[in-house]
Design an enzyme around this catalytic site. Structure first.
Site, short mmCIF file in Angstrom:
data_model
loop_
_atom_site.label_atom_id
_atom_site.label_comp_id
_atom_site.label_asym_id
_atom_site.label_seq_id
_atom_site.Cartn_x
_atom_site.Cartn_y
_atom_site.Cartn_z
N ASP A 1 -7.79 1.65 -3.82
CA ASP A 1 -6.52 1.56 -3.10
C ASP A 1 -6.59 2.38 -1.81
O ASP A 1 -7.11 3.50 -1.81
CB ASP A 1 -5.36 2.08 -3.95
CG ASP A 1 -5.04 1.20 -5.14
OD1 ASP A 1 -5.53 0.06 -5.19
OD2 ASP A 1 -4.28 1.65 -6.02
N CYS B 1 -10.27 3.48 -7.61
CA CYS B 1 -9.71 2.14 -7.77
C CYS B 1 -9.77 1.31 -6.49
O CYS B 1 -9.51 0.12 -6.51
CB CYS B 1 -8.27 2.22 -8.25
SG CYS B 1 -7.15 2.93 -7.03
N CYS C 1 -1.25 5.78 -8.17
CA CYS C 1 -0.58 5.08 -7.07
C CYS C 1 0.56 5.92 -6.50
O CYS C 1 0.72 6.02 -5.28
CB CYS C 1 -0.04 3.73 -7.55
SG CYS C 1 -1.32 2.60 -8.13
N CYS D 1 -3.22 -2.48 -5.52
CA CYS D 1 -2.52 -3.20 -6.59
C CYS D 1 -1.01 -3.20 -6.34
O CYS D 1 -0.51 -2.56 -5.42
CB CYS D 1 -2.84 -2.54 -7.94
SG CYS D 1 -2.18 -0.87 -8.09
#
Length: 178
Positions: A73, A71, A141, A98
């Site tokens: 991150d 992603c 996350c 995000c």
């Protein structure tokens, strides 16, 4: 930025700077964002705690830098440890990602403060995800936050090992003295 991104995603345009909750229609991007994310995620995104960084060469600082290639991150979490007690006295983060990644790292810094390093290592991604009510698609996350904590502790311990002592050895010495 999250507000603007949400507006682009749902195709409703941008939220004007200074817009209040009462001035937003029920079809605004902010309204949709609040339905997509739990209020704790929105709170940590809008009001992140402990953003910043410490001097990485400071021997009392451990730095964990982790990323999720899937992603994009990237999370840097740092801890500052009291060398006498082995307790984490401060923590900070910088995250590129995000809203869920920012919220997870913000929450992680709050949770590690005041803990011994072994207590900080016991923080699990599932606890972070549960507290923030992250959906399954955002669990990575919270995994990044857990990994960042582990990496920061490992970095601190590696620095201490280079100096010839570890916080654990210091605590054992204190117990023997008592």
């Amino acid at each position: 930025m999250l507000r603007r991104s949400a507006g682009k995603i749902v195709g409703l345009g941008f939220v004007q700077e200074g817009a209040t909750r009462s001035s937003l229609s029920s079809k605004s991007p902010l309204h949709l964002l609040q339905r997509l994310y739990h209020e704790r995620v929105v709170d940590h995104y809008n009001n992140p705690r402990n953003v910043g960084s410490f001097e990485k060469d400071d021997p009392s600082v451990g730095t964990g830098l982790v990323g999720a290639p899937a992603c994009g991150d990237v999370m840097k979490l740092q801890i500052k440890v009291d060398e006498q007690s082995g307790k984490i006295v401060d923590a900070c983060f910088k995250t590129f990602g995000c809203g869920s990644a920012i919220a997870s790292s913000s929450l992680a810094t709050e949770w590690v403060k005041g803990k011994q390093m072994d207590e900080a290592l016991s923080i699990k991604n599932s606890e972070i995800a549960k507290h923030l009510s992250l959906p399954p698609v955002k669990l990575h996350c919270s995994m990044l936050a857990e990994d960042a904590i582990k990496a920061a502790v490992k970095d601190y311990e590696a620095k201490r090992a280079k100096q010839g002592t570890s916080a654990g050895d210091m605590n054992e010495g204190k117990a023997a003295d008592a």
